[in-house]
Design an enzyme around this catalytic site. Structure first.
Site, short mmCIF file in Angstrom:
data_model
loop_
_atom_site.label_atom_id
_atom_site.label_comp_id
_atom_site.label_asym_id
_atom_site.label_seq_id
_atom_site.Cartn_x
_atom_site.Cartn_y
_atom_site.Cartn_z
N GLY A 33 0.83 -1.21 0.00
CA GLY A 33 0.00 0.00 0.00
C GLY A 33 0.86 1.25 0.00
O GLY A 33 2.10 1.18 0.05
N ASP A 85 3.42 -2.76 8.16
CA ASP A 85 2.38 -2.63 7.15
C ASP A 85 1.36 -1.57 7.56
O ASP A 85 1.25 -1.23 8.74
CB ASP A 85 1.67 -3.99 6.97
CG ASP A 85 0.89 -4.07 5.66
OD1 ASP A 85 0.88 -3.10 4.89
OD2 ASP A 85 0.28 -5.13 5.42
N ASP A 88 -6.40 -0.16 6.76
CA ASP A 88 -7.53 0.65 6.30
C ASP A 88 -8.31 1.21 7.47
O ASP A 88 -8.90 2.29 7.37
CB ASP A 88 -8.42 -0.19 5.39
CG ASP A 88 -7.66 -0.66 4.17
OD1 ASP A 88 -7.18 0.20 3.41
OD2 ASP A 88 -7.49 -1.88 4.01
N LYS A 98 -7.82 -4.68 6.96
CA LYS A 98 -6.81 -4.54 5.92
C LYS A 98 -7.34 -5.18 4.64
O LYS A 98 -8.36 -5.85 4.65
CB LYS A 98 -5.50 -5.23 6.35
CG LYS A 98 -4.83 -4.50 7.50
CD LYS A 98 -3.49 -5.12 7.91
CE LYS A 98 -2.57 -5.43 6.77
NZ LYS A 98 -2.33 -4.28 5.87
N GLY A 101 -5.78 -3.04 -0.61
CA GLY A 101 -4.93 -3.29 -1.77
C GLY A 101 -4.98 -4.74 -2.23
O GLY A 101 -4.15 -5.16 -3.05
N GLU A 107 -0.57 -10.77 3.57
CA GLU A 107 -0.29 -9.92 4.74
C GLU A 107 -0.53 -10.71 6.03
O GLU A 107 0.26 -10.66 6.96
CB GLU A 107 -1.19 -8.68 4.70
CG GLU A 107 -0.80 -7.71 3.58
CD GLU A 107 -1.81 -6.60 3.35
OE1 GLU A 107 -2.94 -6.68 3.84
OE2 GLU A 107 -1.44 -5.63 2.66
C1 5RP Z 1 -3.29 -3.64 1.36
C2 5RP Z 1 -3.53 -3.12 2.73
C3 5RP Z 1 -3.01 -1.77 3.05
O1 5RP Z 1 -2.19 -1.85 4.15
C4 5RP Z 1 -4.17 -0.85 3.32
O2 5RP Z 1 -5.06 -0.90 2.21
C5 5RP Z 1 -3.70 0.58 3.56
O3 5RP Z 1 -3.20 1.12 2.39
P1 5RP Z 1 -2.66 2.61 2.32
O4 5RP Z 1 -1.41 2.66 3.13
O5 5RP Z 1 -2.43 2.84 0.85
O6 5RP Z 1 -3.74 3.51 2.85
O7 5RP Z 1 -4.10 -3.75 3.58
O8 5RP Z 1 -3.94 -4.88 1.16
#
Ligand code: 5RP
Length: 228
Positions: A33, A85, A88, A98, A101, A107
């Site tokens: 992400g 990581d 969301d 999460k 993405g 993950e």
């Molecule tokens: C990907 C994820 C990401 O960590 C989540 O979507 C956050 O993304 P971003 O840092 O772009 O806001 O779980 O699968």
């Protein structure tokens, strides 16, 4: 600070925390992400301090390799020191949603292996209750309609994320209208028990160990098990 500056700031905080724990044999887990990308870009200047990485997606693996950082297969690695990581959504128990993405399964696997899971997020991700962000569920393609019907029985409103194939060759259903999720652990277990589900984007049974949250007042460090 705008959202991008907050992501940069939280990535720097996580980098400082992580570098203090690494040695030349350490393998780092790297998430997926835009926030994780900030971390990867900062990590590039310190690649001589650790052995290499495992990545939670092909996109992150490519970005790491482009920086000259080694990327190992998880099966070739006996220990992952720290996994970093984004998320969301995150609550005070450090339970997360999460998978925005579509990388949730890898993950969750890297999280399971890692000694410590560091979540990095800007303040827009901090919530009192999880579930406003539609919950991603990775499903085996032939089970899509069946799983969707089962998710409706749980009170959700699943929407197929069309044109997305995960790195594992599967599909994503985004489940709306689950807010507020009363017990994230119970819901995580229940959804994972539906035949055809690979996993769902609740990270509650194994939440983050540390959350670095970027706010307009600075970086706030939340620890699992503290009252926050
Ligand atoms: C990907 C994820 C990401 O960590 C989540 O979507 C956050 O993304 P971003 O840092 O772009 O806001 O779980 O699968």
């Amino acid at each position: 600070m705008d959202q991008n500056q907050l992501k940069q700031a939280v990535a720097q905080a996580a980098l400082d925390y992580t570098l203090a724990k690494l040695d030349s044999d350490s393998v780092l887990g790297i998430g997926t992400g835009s926030t994780a990308n900030c971390f990867i870009d900062l990590l590039a200047n310190h690649k001589h301090l650790f052995l290499g990485t495992v990545a939670s997606s092909e996109d992150s693996a490519t970005r790491l390799r482009d920086h000259g950082i080694s990327v190992f297969e998880l099966n070739a690695v006996s220990e992952v020191t720290i996994y970093v990581d984004g998320a969301d959504e995150a609550n005070a128990h450090l339970e997360l949603i999460k998978g925005g993405g579509a990388a949730l399964t890898r993950e969750k696997i890297v999280t399971a292996v890692a000694n410590e899971f560091i979540c990095i997020a800007d303040e827009s991700k901090w919530v009192s209750h999880l579930g406003k962000f539609p919950l991603p569920v990775e499903v085996i393609p032939m089970a899509r309609s069946y799983v969707a019907r089962e998710l409706v029985k749980l009170g959700g409103d699943p929407v197929w994320r069309e044109n997305v194939i995960t790195d594992n060759g599967n599909l994503i259903l985004d489940v709306h209208h689950l807010y507020p999720i009363a017990s994230a652990c119970a819901l995580e277990e229940k959804i994972n028990q539906i035949t055809g589900v690979v996993t769902n984007g609740l990270f509650a049974l194994k939440p983050a160990d540390v959350l670095f949250l970027a706010t307009q007042d600075g970086i706030v460090k939340h620890l699992a098990g503290s009252s926050n």
